[in-house]
Write a protein that holds these residues in place. Structure first.
Motif, PDB file in Angstrom:
ATOM      1  N   LYS A 190       0.799  -1.310   0.085  1.00 19.48           N
ATOM      2  CA  LYS A 190       0.236  -0.284   0.308  1.00 19.48           C
ATOM      3  C   LYS A 190       0.416   1.563   0.133  1.00 19.48           C
ATOM      4  N   LEU A 191       0.184   2.180  -0.067  1.00 21.07           N
ATOM      5  CA  LEU A 191       0.932   3.579  -0.079  1.00 21.07           C
ATOM      6  C   LEU A 191       1.520   3.750   1.066  1.00 21.07           C
ATOM      7  N   ASP A 192       1.064   3.222   2.201  1.00 18.67           N
ATOM      8  CA  ASP A 192       2.150   2.920   3.770  1.00 18.67           C
ATOM      9  C   ASP A 192       3.248   2.662   3.439  1.00 18.67           C
ATOM     10  N   ARG A 236       7.001   4.495   4.034  1.00 18.13           N
ATOM     11  CA  ARG A 236       7.668   3.621   5.275  1.00 18.13           C
ATOM     12  C   ARG A 236       9.317   3.067   4.323  1.00 18.13           C
ATOM     13  N   ILE A 237       9.218   2.465   3.158  1.00 17.70           N
ATOM     14  CA  ILE A 237      10.105   2.523   2.321  1.00 17.70           C
ATOM     15  C   ILE A 237      11.247   3.770   2.044  1.00 17.70           C
ATOM     16  N   PRO A 262       2.988   1.014  -7.996  1.00 17.92           N
ATOM     17  CA  PRO A 262       2.694  -0.396  -8.971  1.00 17.92           C
ATOM     18  C   PRO A 262       4.363  -0.492  -8.918  1.00 17.92           C
ATOM     19  N   GLN A 263       5.586   0.569  -9.374  1.00 17.95           N
ATOM     20  CA  GLN A 263       6.429  -0.261 -10.098  1.00 17.95           C
ATOM     21  C   GLN A 263       6.633  -1.051  -8.829  1.00 17.95           C
ATOM     22  N   LEU A 264       6.956  -0.709  -7.808  1.00 19.70           N
ATOM     23  CA  LEU A 264       7.095  -1.808  -6.232  1.00 19.70           C
ATOM     24  C   LEU A 264       6.743  -3.121  -6.494  1.00 19.70           C
TER      25      LEU A 264
END
Length: 97
Positions: free
Chosen positions: A2-4, A8-9, A27-29
């Protein structure tokens, strides 16, 4: 993911991402993590790791050459053109204090 997770990353990577950038990266991740999951699903039991990924393709793999001395020592000839030398080493002006 998710965006969270993206935020965090990004924080762990010391990257500043705004909301739009995080949404673009998501979407890339997700694609990267799905590829990793796909690779982890492959059964590799009993397979030896390769030193290089293309070693199993003999036509592409470059053979290792023997580690042999092919030239003689030319240090004294190379040092003749040095403007300054000491004990076989080039002397250069100090550039960093």
């Amino acid at each position: 993911m998710k965006l969270d997770d993206v935020q965090r990353i990004a924080h762990l990577s010391r990257l500043e991402l705004n909301q739009a950038e995080a949404e673009a990266v998501l979407p890339q991740l997700q694609a990267i993590f799905s590829l990793v999951e796909e690779m982890q699903a492959v059964d590799t039991t009993g397979l030896e790791p390769l030193a290089h990924p293309i070693l199993f393709i003999r036509d592409l793999a470059q053979p290792m050459r023997a580690d042999q001395v092919t030239e003689t020592d030319h240090r004294s000839e190379n040092m003749q053109s040095a403007p300054a030398q000491q004990e076989g080493y080039f002397l250069v002006p100090k550039v960093i204090e």
